[in-house]
Design a protein around this motif. Structure first.
Motif, PDB file in Angstrom:
ATOM      1  N   SER A  20       0.839  -1.206   0.000  1.00  0.00           N
ATOM      2  CA  SER A  20       0.000   0.000   0.000  1.00  0.00           C
ATOM      3  C   SER A  20       0.870   1.250   0.000  1.00  0.00           C
ATOM      4  CB  SER A  20      -0.901  -0.008   1.241  1.00  0.00           C
ATOM      5  OG  SER A  20      -1.290   1.307   1.566  1.00  0.00           O
ATOM      6  N   ALA A  21       1.929   1.195   0.787  1.00  0.00           N
ATOM      7  CA  ALA A  21       2.793   2.370   0.900  1.00  0.00           C
ATOM      8  C   ALA A  21       3.594   2.590  -0.382  1.00  0.00           C
ATOM      9  CB  ALA A  21       3.737   2.192   2.093  1.00  0.00           C
ATOM     10  N   GLY A  23       4.307   2.803  -4.041  1.00  0.00           N
ATOM     11  CA  GLY A  23       3.468   2.929  -5.224  1.00  0.00           C
ATOM     12  C   GLY A  23       3.932   4.094  -6.054  1.00  0.00           C
ATOM     13  N   LEU A  24       2.997   4.696  -6.747  1.00  0.00           N
ATOM     14  CA  LEU A  24       3.336   5.840  -7.587  1.00  0.00           C
ATOM     15  C   LEU A  24       3.930   6.955  -6.739  1.00  0.00           C
ATOM     16  CD1 LEU A  24       0.085   5.828  -9.687  1.00  0.00           C
ATOM     17  CD2 LEU A  24       2.358   5.191 -10.494  1.00  0.00           C
ATOM     18  N   ASN A  26       6.125   6.761  -4.501  1.00  0.00           N
ATOM     19  CA  ASN A  26       7.578   6.635  -4.382  1.00  0.00           C
ATOM     20  C   ASN A  26       8.272   6.889  -5.710  1.00  0.00           C
ATOM     21  OD1 ASN A  26       6.020   4.795  -2.627  1.00  0.00           O
ATOM     22  ND2 ASN A  26       7.995   4.510  -1.661  1.00  0.00           N
ATOM     23  N   TYR A 102      -5.337   9.156  -8.571  1.00  0.00           N
ATOM     24  CA  TYR A 102      -4.268   8.152  -8.557  1.00  0.00           C
ATOM     25  C   TYR A 102      -4.525   7.111  -9.642  1.00  0.00           C
ATOM     26  CZ  TYR A 102      -0.744   5.277  -6.113  1.00  0.00           C
ATOM     27  OH  TYR A 102       0.377   4.568  -5.761  1.00  0.00           O
ATOM     28  N   PHE A 216       3.381  11.753   4.289  1.00  0.00           N
ATOM     29  CA  PHE A 216       2.107  11.108   4.631  1.00  0.00           C
ATOM     30  C   PHE A 216       1.557  10.301   3.464  1.00  0.00           C
ATOM     31  CE2 PHE A 216       0.356  11.869   8.796  1.00  0.00           C
ATOM     32  CZ  PHE A 216       1.317  12.691   9.332  1.00  0.00           C
ATOM     33  N   PHE A 217       1.629  10.899   2.283  1.00  0.00           N
ATOM     34  CA  PHE A 217       1.089  10.229   1.102  1.00  0.00           C
ATOM     35  C   PHE A 217       1.845   8.937   0.852  1.00  0.00           C
ATOM     36  CE2 PHE A 217       0.994   9.511  -3.512  1.00  0.00           C
ATOM     37  CZ  PHE A 217      -0.364   9.586  -3.765  1.00  0.00           C
ATOM     38  N   SER A 218       3.152   9.032   0.892  1.00  0.00           N
ATOM     39  CA  SER A 218       3.955   7.875   0.549  1.00  0.00           C
ATOM     40  C   SER A 218       3.758   6.740   1.558  1.00  0.00           C
ATOM     41  CB  SER A 218       5.429   8.272   0.497  1.00  0.00           C
ATOM     42  OG  SER A 218       6.197   7.187   0.081  1.00  0.00           O
ATOM     43  N   LEU A 219       3.547   7.080   2.819  1.00  0.00           N
ATOM     44  CA  LEU A 219       3.374   6.038   3.827  1.00  0.00           C
ATOM     45  C   LEU A 219       1.915   5.632   4.000  1.00  0.00           C
ATOM     46  CD1 LEU A 219       6.058   7.410   6.248  1.00  0.00           C
ATOM     47  CD2 LEU A 219       6.101   5.170   5.163  1.00  0.00           C
ATOM     48  N   SER A 220       1.041   6.152   3.154  1.00  0.00           N
ATOM     49  CA  SER A 220      -0.393   5.825   3.212  1.00  0.00           C
ATOM     50  C   SER A 220      -0.995   6.174   4.571  1.00  0.00           C
ATOM     51  CB  SER A 220      -0.658   4.337   2.939  1.00  0.00           C
ATOM     52  OG  SER A 220      -0.156   3.942   1.717  1.00  0.00           O
ATOM     53  N   MET A 223      -5.285   8.928   6.706  1.00  0.00           N
ATOM     54  CA  MET A 223      -6.689   8.771   6.308  1.00  0.00           C
ATOM     55  C   MET A 223      -7.274   7.452   6.789  1.00  0.00           C
ATOM     56  SD  MET A 223      -6.556   7.783   2.295  1.00  0.00           S
ATOM     57  CE  MET A 223      -7.550   6.304   2.456  1.00  0.00           C
ATOM     58  N   ALA A 225      -6.108   4.396   6.306  1.00  0.00           N
ATOM     59  CA  ALA A 225      -5.846   3.186   5.513  1.00  0.00           C
ATOM     60  C   ALA A 225      -5.220   2.132   6.414  1.00  0.00           C
ATOM     61  CB  ALA A 225      -4.924   3.492   4.338  1.00  0.00           C
ATOM     62  N   SER A 313      -1.408  -0.228  -4.210  1.00  0.00           N
ATOM     63  CA  SER A 313      -1.802   1.016  -3.542  1.00  0.00           C
ATOM     64  C   SER A 313      -3.263   1.373  -3.829  1.00  0.00           C
ATOM     65  CB  SER A 313      -0.909   2.170  -3.995  1.00  0.00           C
ATOM     66  OG  SER A 313       0.430   1.900  -3.662  1.00  0.00           O
ATOM     67  N   LEU A 317      -6.417   2.047  -1.240  1.00  0.00           N
ATOM     68  CA  LEU A 317      -7.239   3.252  -1.295  1.00  0.00           C
ATOM     69  C   LEU A 317      -8.712   2.886  -1.446  1.00  0.00           C
ATOM     70  CD1 LEU A 317      -4.859   5.406  -3.482  1.00  0.00           C
ATOM     71  CD2 LEU A 317      -5.740   6.086  -1.241  1.00  0.00           C
ATOM     72  N   LEU A 389      -4.336  14.837   4.639  1.00  0.00           N
ATOM     73  CA  LEU A 389      -3.543  13.776   5.279  1.00  0.00           C
ATOM     74  C   LEU A 389      -2.817  14.265   6.534  1.00  0.00           C
ATOM     75  CD1 LEU A 389      -2.115  11.710   2.259  1.00  0.00           C
ATOM     76  CD2 LEU A 389      -4.232  11.342   3.535  1.00  0.00           C
TER      77      LEU A 389
HETATM   78  N1  TRP Z   1       1.243   5.386  -0.493  1.00  0.00           N
HETATM   79  C1  TRP Z   1       0.809   5.157  -1.824  1.00  0.00           C
HETATM   80  C2  TRP Z   1       1.909   5.610  -2.773  1.00  0.00           C
HETATM   81  O1  TRP Z   1       2.907   6.060  -2.325  1.00  0.00           O
HETATM   82  C3  TRP Z   1      -0.505   5.824  -2.132  1.00  0.00           C
HETATM   83  C4  TRP Z   1      -1.544   5.429  -1.165  1.00  0.00           C
HETATM   84  C5  TRP Z   1      -2.093   4.201  -1.038  1.00  0.00           C
HETATM   85  C6  TRP Z   1      -2.083   6.225  -0.121  1.00  0.00           C
HETATM   86  N2  TRP Z   1      -2.970   4.183   0.008  1.00  0.00           N
HETATM   87  C7  TRP Z   1      -2.969   5.403   0.588  1.00  0.00           C
HETATM   88  C8  TRP Z   1      -1.890   7.514   0.264  1.00  0.00           C
HETATM   89  C9  TRP Z   1      -3.637   5.884   1.690  1.00  0.00           C
HETATM   90  C10 TRP Z   1      -2.552   7.994   1.375  1.00  0.00           C
HETATM   91  C11 TRP Z   1      -3.413   7.216   2.092  1.00  0.00           C
HETATM   92  O2  TRP Z   1       1.790   5.488  -3.950  1.00  0.00           O
END
Ligand code: TRP
Length: 459
Positions: A20-21, A23-24, A26, A102, A216-220, A223, A225, A313, A317, A389
């Motif tokens: 999940s973490a 993905g795009l 990174n 995404y 935050f985005f990269s580590l999911s 939100m 998740a 990922s 989501l 996030l």
């Molecule tokens: N972390 C993912 C990425 O780096 C994107 C992603 C997946 C995400 N699940 C998430 C971001 C939940 C925020 C919250 O590509």
């Protein structure tokens, strides 16, 4: 737990959460954010945020999920804090918004795979032409959403867990090989310098909040998740080690992506500020330089693996709003998956059109004091990734530290990590969620909103 399904093995959860973490975020987003954020200084701030703020919030999210075995909104209610549901709902909304764009970018990655298979390396020079071909790009986005729907409707163990375990390691090996190749190219040194030698005068408010949003985005995170994934985790799991492994894996892969990208970018004489098109414009030329046979092979393998990384990922989501609908509205899983996916796809249409196809969505909003318009997709990113996030992360930390209370958090972590209390990690996590995360996250959130949406630059 039986009725909701769960991860069948320890490595399964870690693989899925790392999937999940990684993905795009990174491979596509991190390099272009570094490129626009001035290089090495951005990287350092990003790393600091990831370890000091994100890791503790990650532990907290997983603990809340495992304690309650609920979706993000239901989790707060289950702990007896009904008003805090709003934080979970904010997370569900963020998931919907993030997936809406995404999925479009994931479609691009898949489309590039198809182009590479055909040996079309010229596509790199015409990224804009590619993204404005609505029929093509729309078709790829539909294919991608269907693949996500397929996996999410199969539930946790069968779909998400299996897919993550095989694909991730392959991608890493491929990127390592490309990074080594990158070092041999002319001007590679300039790329490395840009990426690794910090110029601290480049640190501005936008660099701070872009790095935070990116972490935050990269580590999911932020939100729910990981509240959702945590809800499927066994009590025997050591949450702290799991979170440490996930953070480390994610950050290393982003770092590796940069190590590969900047020598490539500089060797081709491209500007590092290329934005969302950066990898799409840069990589085809690199693959071409490998010669036709190897180029097609490496190019198609790369974009196929990138598509798979994106898929693990998109799965997470989609899982968040689906878990919410399944738990809170008692809809069966298959139906929920379809309804949510269709709604998200529709919300994604303006993003699909915002990269050249429609001038309205391509120049959607001009912020106060900005010199040029921002497209719809980027705008949604500003709201969901960079604002929701970190705000979500702040609220989750505040909730755990001041409402749910530390002893309850510790008690949950202790299951699977006997002796956690009194350790250094415990003190560190406690300090971070009690003081650091609330202050820094809320502070930067306010700066972000003022700076970006109101054109007020405090420093
Ligand atoms: N972390 C993912 C990425 O780096 C994107 C992603 C997946 C995400 N699940 C998430 C971001 C939940 C925020 C919250 O590509």
């Amino acid at each position: 737990m039986a009725s909701r399904g769960g991860f069948t093995s320890r490595i399964g959860f870690i693989a899925a959460a790392a999937g999940s973490a990684v993905g795009l975020g990174n491979i596509w987003k991190f390099p272009f954010e570094v490129g626009q954020g001035g290089g090495a200084a951005f990287v350092i701030i990003y790393l600091a945020f990831a370890f000091i703020l994100c890791f503790p919030v990650m532990v907290t999210e997983i603990a809340i999920g495992r304690k309650t075995q609920k979706n993000p909104a239901g989790a707060f209610t289950a702990l007896g804090f009904k008003k805090w549901r709003i934080v979970g709902l904010l997370g569900v909304l963020a998931g919907v918004l993030i997936l809406s764009f995404y999925n479009v970018v994931a479609g691009w990655a898949f489309g590039y795979f198809i182009e590479m298979v055909q040996g079309n390396f010229e596509i790199g020079k015409d990224f804009g032409g590619f993204t404005s071909d609505v029929v093509k790009v729309g078709g790829y986005a539909i294919v991608f959403m269907l693949a996500t729907v397929f996996i999410v409707s199969k539930g946790i163990a069968g779909g998400i867990e299996k897919a993550s375990k095989i694909l991730m390691p392959t991608l890493i090996i491929m990127m390592l090989a490309l990074a080594i190749y990158a070092f041999t190219l002319p001007n590679a040194g300039k790329g490395i310098e840009f990426y690794l030698v910090p110029d601290f005068s480049k640190i501005t408010i936008p660099v701070l909040y872009k790095a935070l949003g990116q972490a935050f985005f990269s580590l999911s995170l932020g939100m729910g998740a990981l509240i959702t994934y945590g809800s499927y985790v066994s009590k025997k799991e050591n949450i702290v080690t799991a979170a440490a492994l996930i953070t480390l894996a994610d950050v290393s892969i982003a770092f590796l992506a940069g190590l590969m990208m900047f020598p490539f970018v500089f060797s081709q004489g491209l500007p590092p500020t290329g934005g969302p098109g950066l990898i799409f414009a840069t990589l085809p030329g690199i693959f071409e330089s490998l010669g036709p046979v190897l180029g097609i092979f490496v190019g198609s393998a790369f974009f196929l693996l990138l598509s798979f990384a994106a898929l693990t990922s998109t799965v997470s989501l989609l899982e968040v709003p689906v878990a919410y609908v399944v738990d809170e509205h008692k809809v069966n899983r298959k139906l929920a998956v379809w309804i949510v996916a269709i709604i998200i796809f529709i919300i994604g249409i303006p993003s699909l059109l915002s990269n050249g196809a429609s001038s309205f969505f391509s120049n959607f909003i001009t912020y106060i004091g900005a010199d040029k318009a921002t497209d719809f997709m980027t705008f949604i990113g500003h709201i969901a990734n960079d604002s929701f996030l970190p705000l979500g992360g702040a609220l989750i930390a505040i909730f755990a530290a001041y409402f749910w209370k530390k002893h309850n958090l510790n008690e949950e972590i202790e299951q699977g990590f006997p002796g956690f209390k009194g350790t250094f990690v415990e003190k560190f996590i406690d300090f971070s969620i009690t003081y650091l995360a609330p202050v820094i996250l809320i502070g930067i959130f306010i700066l972000t909103v003022l700076d970006r949406f109101f054109g007020i630059h405090l420093f």
